[in-house]
Design a protein around this motif. Structure first.
Motif, PDB file in Angstrom:
ATOM      1  N   GLU A  34       0.831  -1.204   0.000  1.00 33.97           N
ATOM      2  CA  GLU A  34       0.000   0.000   0.000  1.00 33.97           C
ATOM      3  C   GLU A  34       0.865   1.253   0.000  1.00 33.97           C
ATOM      4  O   GLU A  34       0.616   2.197  -0.765  1.00 33.97           O
ATOM      5  N   VAL A  35       1.922   1.295   0.835  1.00 33.37           N
ATOM      6  CA  VAL A  35       2.822   2.454   0.892  1.00 33.37           C
ATOM      7  C   VAL A  35       3.566   2.599  -0.427  1.00 33.37           C
ATOM      8  O   VAL A  35       3.698   3.698  -0.976  1.00 33.37           O
ATOM      9  N   ASP A  36       4.026   1.462  -0.968  1.00 33.75           N
ATOM     10  CA  ASP A  36       4.744   1.509  -2.241  1.00 33.75           C
ATOM     11  C   ASP A  36       3.862   2.074  -3.347  1.00 33.75           C
ATOM     12  O   ASP A  36       4.310   2.852  -4.201  1.00 33.75           O
ATOM     13  N   THR A  37       2.592   1.682  -3.320  1.00 30.10           N
ATOM     14  CA  THR A  37       1.653   2.186  -4.329  1.00 30.10           C
ATOM     15  C   THR A  37       1.495   3.701  -4.213  1.00 30.10           C
ATOM     16  O   THR A  37       1.464   4.428  -5.221  1.00 30.10           O
ATOM     17  N   LEU A  38       1.424   4.210  -2.969  1.00 34.39           N
ATOM     18  CA  LEU A  38       1.325   5.659  -2.755  1.00 34.39           C
ATOM     19  C   LEU A  38       2.555   6.384  -3.295  1.00 34.39           C
ATOM     20  O   LEU A  38       2.457   7.445  -3.933  1.00 34.39           O
ATOM     21  N   VAL A  39       3.743   5.802  -3.083  1.00 34.26           N
ATOM     22  CA  VAL A  39       4.984   6.448  -3.529  1.00 34.26           C
ATOM     23  C   VAL A  39       5.062   6.468  -5.055  1.00 34.26           C
ATOM     24  O   VAL A  39       5.440   7.481  -5.667  1.00 34.26           O
ATOM     25  N   VAL A  40       4.683   5.351  -5.686  1.00 34.82           N
ATOM     26  CA  VAL A  40       4.690   5.306  -7.151  1.00 34.82           C
ATOM     27  C   VAL A  40       3.713   6.337  -7.713  1.00 34.82           C
ATOM     28  O   VAL A  40       4.010   7.057  -8.683  1.00 34.82           O
ATOM     29  N   ALA A  41       2.540   6.457  -7.101  1.00 36.12           N
ATOM     30  CA  ALA A  41       1.554   7.448  -7.543  1.00 36.12           C
ATOM     31  C   ALA A  41       2.098   8.870  -7.345  1.00 36.12           C
ATOM     32  O   ALA A  41       1.903   9.761  -8.193  1.00 36.12           O
ATOM     33  N   ALA A  42       2.784   9.075  -6.219  1.00 36.19           N
ATOM     34  CA  ALA A  42       3.384  10.389  -5.959  1.00 36.19           C
ATOM     35  C   ALA A  42       4.432  10.721  -7.015  1.00 36.19           C
ATOM     36  O   ALA A  42       4.516  11.850  -7.523  1.00 36.19           O
ATOM     37  N   LEU A  43       5.244   9.717  -7.377  1.00 38.87           N
ATOM     38  CA  LEU A  43       6.273   9.919  -8.388  1.00 38.87           C
ATOM     39  C   LEU A  43       5.667  10.305  -9.737  1.00 38.87           C
ATOM     40  O   LEU A  43       6.154  11.211 -10.428  1.00 38.87           O
ATOM     41  N   ARG A  44       4.565   9.630 -10.104  1.00 37.11           N
ATOM     42  CA  ARG A  44       3.908   9.962 -11.379  1.00 37.11           C
ATOM     43  C   ARG A  44       3.370  11.392 -11.365  1.00 37.11           C
ATOM     44  O   ARG A  44       3.457  12.114 -12.362  1.00 37.11           O
ATOM     45  N   ASN A  45       2.820  11.812 -10.238  1.00 33.46           N
ATOM     46  CA  ASN A  45       2.321  13.188 -10.139  1.00 33.46           C
ATOM     47  C   ASN A  45       3.464  14.198 -10.155  1.00 33.46           C
ATOM     48  O   ASN A  45       3.308  15.317 -10.670  1.00 33.46           O
ATOM     49  N   LEU A  46       4.614  13.801  -9.600  1.00 34.48           N
ATOM     50  CA  LEU A  46       5.787  14.678  -9.664  1.00 34.48           C
ATOM     51  C   LEU A  46       6.202  14.898 -11.118  1.00 34.48           C
ATOM     52  O   LEU A  46       6.446  16.027 -11.548  1.00 34.48           O
ATOM     53  N   GLU A  47       6.259  13.796 -11.871  1.00 31.15           N
ATOM     54  CA  GLU A  47       6.660  13.886 -13.272  1.00 31.15           C
ATOM     55  C   GLU A  47       5.650  14.687 -14.093  1.00 31.15           C
ATOM     56  O   GLU A  47       6.013  15.345 -15.069  1.00 31.15           O
ATOM     57  N   ALA A  49       4.074  17.191 -12.879  1.00 33.70           N
ATOM     58  CA  ALA A  49       4.079  18.528 -12.265  1.00 33.70           C
ATOM     59  C   ALA A  49       2.802  18.807 -11.472  1.00 33.70           C
ATOM     60  O   ALA A  49       2.457  19.966 -11.243  1.00 33.70           O
ATOM     61  N   SER A  50       2.100  17.727 -11.025  1.00 33.00           N
ATOM     62  CA  SER A  50       0.956  17.898 -10.112  1.00 33.00           C
ATOM     63  C   SER A  50       1.510  17.846  -8.696  1.00 33.00           C
ATOM     64  O   SER A  50       1.382  16.828  -7.982  1.00 33.00           O
ATOM     65  N   LEU A  51       2.157  18.954  -8.303  1.00 35.98           N
ATOM     66  CA  LEU A  51       2.988  18.912  -7.100  1.00 35.98           C
ATOM     67  C   LEU A  51       2.163  18.843  -5.820  1.00 35.98           C
ATOM     68  O   LEU A  51       2.572  18.204  -4.840  1.00 35.98           O
ATOM     69  N   GLY A  52       1.004  19.516  -5.805  1.00 36.53           N
ATOM     70  CA  GLY A  52       0.160  19.457  -4.609  1.00 36.53           C
ATOM     71  C   GLY A  52      -0.293  18.045  -4.316  1.00 36.53           C
ATOM     72  O   GLY A  52      -0.235  17.571  -3.161  1.00 36.53           O
ATOM     73  N   VAL A  53      -0.754  17.315  -5.347  1.00 34.56           N
ATOM     74  CA  VAL A  53      -1.188  15.917  -5.189  1.00 34.56           C
ATOM     75  C   VAL A  53      -0.004  15.062  -4.772  1.00 34.56           C
ATOM     76  O   VAL A  53      -0.126  14.193  -3.890  1.00 34.56           O
ATOM     77  N   CYS A  54       1.152  15.303  -5.407  1.00 40.36           N
ATOM     78  CA  CYS A  54       2.367  14.540  -5.078  1.00 40.36           C
ATOM     79  C   CYS A  54       2.705  14.670  -3.596  1.00 40.36           C
ATOM     80  O   CYS A  54       2.962  13.666  -2.916  1.00 40.36           O
ATOM     81  N   ILE A  55       2.676  15.891  -3.082  1.00 39.00           N
ATOM     82  CA  ILE A  55       3.033  16.125  -1.672  1.00 39.00           C
ATOM     83  C   ILE A  55       2.039  15.432  -0.751  1.00 39.00           C
ATOM     84  O   ILE A  55       2.423  14.802   0.260  1.00 39.00           O
ATOM     85  N   GLU A  56       0.753  15.512  -1.100  1.00 39.69           N
ATOM     86  CA  GLU A  56      -0.270  14.863  -0.260  1.00 39.69           C
ATOM     87  C   GLU A  56      -0.053  13.354  -0.211  1.00 39.69           C
ATOM     88  O   GLU A  56      -0.123  12.732   0.858  1.00 39.69           O
ATOM     89  N   LEU A  57       0.244  12.737  -1.357  1.00 39.37           N
ATOM     90  CA  LEU A  57       0.485  11.287  -1.403  1.00 39.37           C
ATOM     91  C   LEU A  57       1.717  10.904  -0.593  1.00 39.37           C
ATOM     92  O   LEU A  57       1.732   9.884   0.111  1.00 39.37           O
ATOM     93  N   CYS A  58       2.772  11.737  -0.678  1.00 46.63           N
ATOM     94  CA  CYS A  58       3.991  11.454   0.108  1.00 46.63           C
ATOM     95  C   CYS A  58       3.698  11.498   1.604  1.00 46.63           C
ATOM     96  O   CYS A  58       4.170  10.646   2.379  1.00 46.63           O
ATOM     97  N   HIS A  59       2.922  12.516   2.031  1.00 45.91           N
ATOM     98  CA  HIS A  59       2.594  12.613   3.460  1.00 45.91           C
ATOM     99  C   HIS A  59       1.788  11.406   3.923  1.00 45.91           C
ATOM    100  O   HIS A  59       2.015  10.888   5.029  1.00 45.91           O
ATOM    101  N   ARG A  60       0.871  10.925   3.078  1.00 43.71           N
ATOM    102  CA  ARG A  60       0.104   9.726   3.456  1.00 43.71           C
ATOM    103  C   ARG A  60       1.025   8.519   3.599  1.00 43.71           C
ATOM    104  O   ARG A  60       0.879   7.713   4.522  1.00 43.71           O
ATOM    105  N   ALA A  61       1.996   8.408   2.681  1.00 41.70           N
ATOM    106  CA  ALA A  61       2.944   7.287   2.765  1.00 41.70           C
ATOM    107  C   ALA A  61       3.795   7.394   4.023  1.00 41.70           C
ATOM    108  O   ALA A  61       4.061   6.387   4.706  1.00 41.70           O
ATOM    109  N   LEU A  62       4.217   8.639   4.353  1.00 45.11           N
ATOM    110  CA  LEU A  62       5.108   8.821   5.506  1.00 45.11           C
ATOM    111  C   LEU A  62       4.378   8.668   6.836  1.00 45.11           C
ATOM    112  O   LEU A  62       5.002   8.383   7.862  1.00 45.11           O
ATOM    113  N   ILE A  63       3.058   8.868   6.859  1.00 48.78           N
ATOM    114  CA  ILE A  63       2.286   8.595   8.087  1.00 48.78           C
ATOM    115  C   ILE A  63       2.365   7.107   8.399  1.00 48.78           C
ATOM    116  O   ILE A  63       2.565   6.694   9.545  1.00 48.78           O
ATOM    117  N   ALA A  64       2.264   6.321   7.316  1.00 45.92           N
ATOM    118  CA  ALA A  64       2.338   4.867   7.518  1.00 45.92           C
ATOM    119  C   ALA A  64       3.766   4.402   7.758  1.00 45.92           C
ATOM    120  O   ALA A  64       4.002   3.461   8.527  1.00 45.92           O
TER     121      ALA A  64
END
Length: 745
Positions: A34-47, A49-64
């Motif tokens: 589940e965490v890995d999936t969040l990070v991969v999704a964050a990476l795709r949003n980074l690429e 340039a959907s930076l707000g979504v990327c940051i939110e996904l990273c924070h969700r991964a880091l909570i876990a």
């Protein structure tokens, strides 16, 4: 000068993934799916340039998983791309706490610190990153850029060379090297570096742009324009490209093209204040001072702390004769930057016009402290001191001045008439100054030969068509032109003074053309459209002159007359009107113009001038009833210590005599009375006369016995006035025009 905008490349972020070496590939995924999936999704949003979504996904991964390595990397990069530098620093420090030798994290930490202007710390981070992975190019480039920012341009150059050794096909490395070389004023080498970058990456817009800047610094205007054209093809909305290209056209004196480019820059970016600034400089060059003021105000609204705009605003205000306001602008300019030598010089000029000579001298001293060889400053300084008769260091100053100008220094020829009677030196100075004012890149074509007119068209060009010494002499000449043979035009560019003399002159011309708001080339076009046969310059290098008009040839025949006592040094000036006393055959070689000789004296006068007949009371003017009255109503700057020595010896030898002088300012009275005491003469034997009306001035001269002239600059209109009322004039001659005028009269 117009302002050149320079661009530096952005810091080289390390995107995730950057390459197969730097991507998430290679890191072992240790967290839940589940965490890995969040990070991969964050990476795709980074690429994407959907930076707000990327940051939110990273924070969700880091909570876990608070220490998830990949999530921290992606989050740090997202913060960096959003310029959230403090957040990036916090995240990268968490990475480095666990992985202190992570080269990517260290580079990104450096970029974040760089963005916070903590450049020394950034350089340390870049250096450590490079030490860990010597072939990782990004921290090397970023370190070079940071060194360049803090002024360590030589060190930056060395680091860029290091990067080029690693990656010889890296266009950005050559581009950065070019910038470092430009910052060291090594523009020829910089041009080579930019061209190497462009050979590797032909569509590199910023490299074309800074190549244009380097060529502009080398005054290779056409090559710079070509480079800017390439830059605008790659970067069509890059305002600085259009603005700097406008500067190249300004340098070529192609004002219309420059104006269009500055407007294009503003269209790209309405907040691009440098384009407004450059427009203001161009307007000042064209004499369009009201437009320059408007452009300066645009700059101030966008960037109130622009380092040069107050000086340009001051020039525009001085151009419309608002010298008090101009001085205020110049004061603000030097408050912002006390080393702004041009503003100090301009302020001296406005103080001089306001006859605040002590302040003018103060400003000149500041110019000389900052730049002892600044054009014209020594001459202005000496002239100002002579204007108030401050001779504390006069001999030394004039000797230094003469030595400098014999050695090739530039000097306004008008100032020099007070310092030397040497015609050969006047000639050299005028030639040098004329070349300085030339517009060498404008192809000056001879005007087409006008058709044969029934009446010869003569254009008189002057700023003095009002109650002025030149007008007092020439008014009757204009009236006496044979209107059946001549059609006369006034080209007026002086102050808006509609006094009695202005009204008289206005009636005497067939045509009156106000050219105050027109630039030199527009005036030339106008004169050619009117098919002027003969253009007569009544100004030369005197105050408010526009010699540039004559350098562009408004008429087939061009003549210098009356206003300036000497050669213009301009190859475009065909004739000077003189007489054989002013320019005898052995002195003709010191004039670039051919000489038109008038019989007797060159100086026209007004034979309708009323000469008061009434007897004048000496007592009314503070003069002794019976003592001999010497007088000299010349401008005070013409009085030299040597002439004053003669006067004081005369007073000593003629009991009861006084000398009656014009008083242009309060300091003159104080200084000359002090000088009299030094020479053993009672100060009350110098009597001062204030300026008054022409009629009153003529009348009071009957109270004097002998007019004593000055040398090296003689009496001109004042000698005419004295002779008109029967007051004898005693003069001496030198070789220069100005030192022979009274003898001519």
């Amino acid at each position: 000068m117009p302002s050149i905008t320079h661009d530096q490349p952005a810091q080289a972020f390390t995107a995730v993934p950057q390459s197969d070496r730097r991507s998430l590939v290679g890191y072992t995924l240790t967290q839940s799916q589940e965490v890995d999936t969040l990070v991969v999704a964050a990476l795709r949003n980074l690429e994407a340039a959907s930076l707000g979504v990327c940051i939110e996904l990273c924070h969700r991964a880091l909570i876990a998983s608070p220490a998830h390595f990949e999530a921290l990397h992606v989050l740090a990069q997202a913060h960096l791309m959003q310029s959230e530098f403090e957040d990036c620093v916090q995240v990268t420090e968490k990475i480095l706490a666990v992985y202190p030798n992570d080269a990517v994290a260290l580079n990104n930490l450096g970029v974040a610190l760089d963005g916070m202007s903590r450049l020394e710390e950034a350089i340390a981070a870049y250096t450590k990153s490079s030490q860990i992975d010597p072939r990782f190019g990004d921290p090397i480039q970023n370190r070079a850029l940071a060194l360049d920012k803090i002024g360590k341009h030589t060190a930056a150059e060395e680091v860029f060379q290091e990067l080029i050794q690693l990656y010889p096909d890296n266009a950005e490395a050559f581009y950065g090297l070019g910038n470092a070389l430009c910052n060291q004023k090594r523009t020829s080498e910089a041009v080579f570096a930019f061209r190497r970058a462009l050979a590797l990456q032909p569509n590199y817009g910023l490299a074309w742009f800074n190549l244009g800047n380097a060529l502009l610094e080398q005054k290779l205007w056409d090559e710079a324009i070509e480079a800017y054209g390439q830059s605008s093809s790659c970067l069509p909305y890059h305002a600085a490209t259009y603005s700097n290209c406008g500067n190249a056209y300004t340098a070529k004196h192609m004002q219309e093209e420059a104006q269009e480019l500055y407007d294009a820059a503003v269209a790209c970016n309405p907040k691009f204040f440098e384009a407004f600034f450059n427009k203001a400089v161009l307007y000042n060059l064209n004499g369009q001072f009201l437009q320059a003021i408007e452009a300066c105000n645009n700059v101030i609204q966008i960037n109130p702390n622009h380092p040069k705009v107050m000086n340009v605003l001051g020039v525009a205000l001085a151009g419309i004769k608002h010298h008090v306001a101009a001085i205020d602008a110049f004061e603000k300019a030097v408050e912002q930057n006390p080393k702004q030598v041009e503003a100090w010089s301009n302020m001296a000029g406005s103080y001089e016009i306001l006859q605040k000579h002590e302040d003018a001298v103060r400003c000149c001293k500041e110019v000389m402290r900052l730049d002892p060889d600044y054009p014209n400053v020594r001459a202005r300084m000496a002239f100002m001191q002579f204007y108030i008769c401050d001779w504390s260091d006069a001999t030394e100053r004039v000797n230094t001045l003469v030595s400098k100008h014999k050695g090739g220094a530039a000097c306004d020829p008008f100032r020099y008439v007070a310092f030397s009677k040497d015609a050969s030196l006047h000639h050299k100075i005028a030639r040098r100054w004329a070349r300085r004012l030339e517009k060498p890149l404008i192809k000056v074509e001879s005007p087409p030969k006008p058709p044969i007119h029934k009446r010869i068209k003569i254009g008189y060009f002057s700023a003095d068509f009002y109650f002025h010494a030149t007008a007092l002499l020439a008014a009757r000449m204009f009236e006496l032109h044979d209107k059946e043979r001549f059609e006369i035009y006034a080209f007026s560019f002086g102050p808006d003074r509609k006094d009695e003399m202005f009204q008289r002159l206005h009636k005497s011309f067939d045509h009156w053309i106000d050219i105050r708001a027109m630039d030199d080339m527009s005036v030339v076009k106008k004169a050619r459209e009117l098919e002027i046969d003969i253009a007569v310059d009544l100004k030369g290098y005197t105050l408010d002159h526009r010699i540039g008009i004559f350098q562009l040839r408004p008429a087939p025949i061009q003549i210098s007359y009356l206003g300036f006592p000497g050669t213009t040094g301009c190859s475009s000036m065909d004739y000077v009107i003189a007489d054989r006393t002013l320019i005898p055959p052995h002195l003709r070689k010191f004039y670039t113009e051919k000489v038109i000789y008038l019989p007797y004296s060159y100086q026209v006068n007004d034979d309708t001038k009323e000469v008061p007949k009434k007897r004048v009371s000496r007592a009314k003017h503070g003069l002794p009833r019976d003592g001999f009255v010497f007088c000299c109503f010349n401008n005070n700057y013409k009085i030299t210590p040597e002439v004053f020595d003669v006067w004081m010896r005369l007073l000593k030898q003629v009991p009861g005599s006084v000398i009656w002088l014009l008083k242009d300012n309060e300091l003159v009275e104080k200084n000359l009375r002090t000088e009299a005491i030094k020479r053993g003469v009672a100060p009350e034997r110098i009597v001062f006369a204030k300026r008054t009306s022409a009629t009153e001035h003529l009348a009071r001269q009957r109270a004097a016995d002998l007019f004593l002239d000055t040398l090296p600059c003689n009496a001109h209109t004042t000698a005419s006035d004295a002779l008109l009322v029967g007051l004898p004039v005693l003069t001496c001659m030198g070789d220069s025009f100005a030192s022979r005028v009274a003898a001519s009269l």
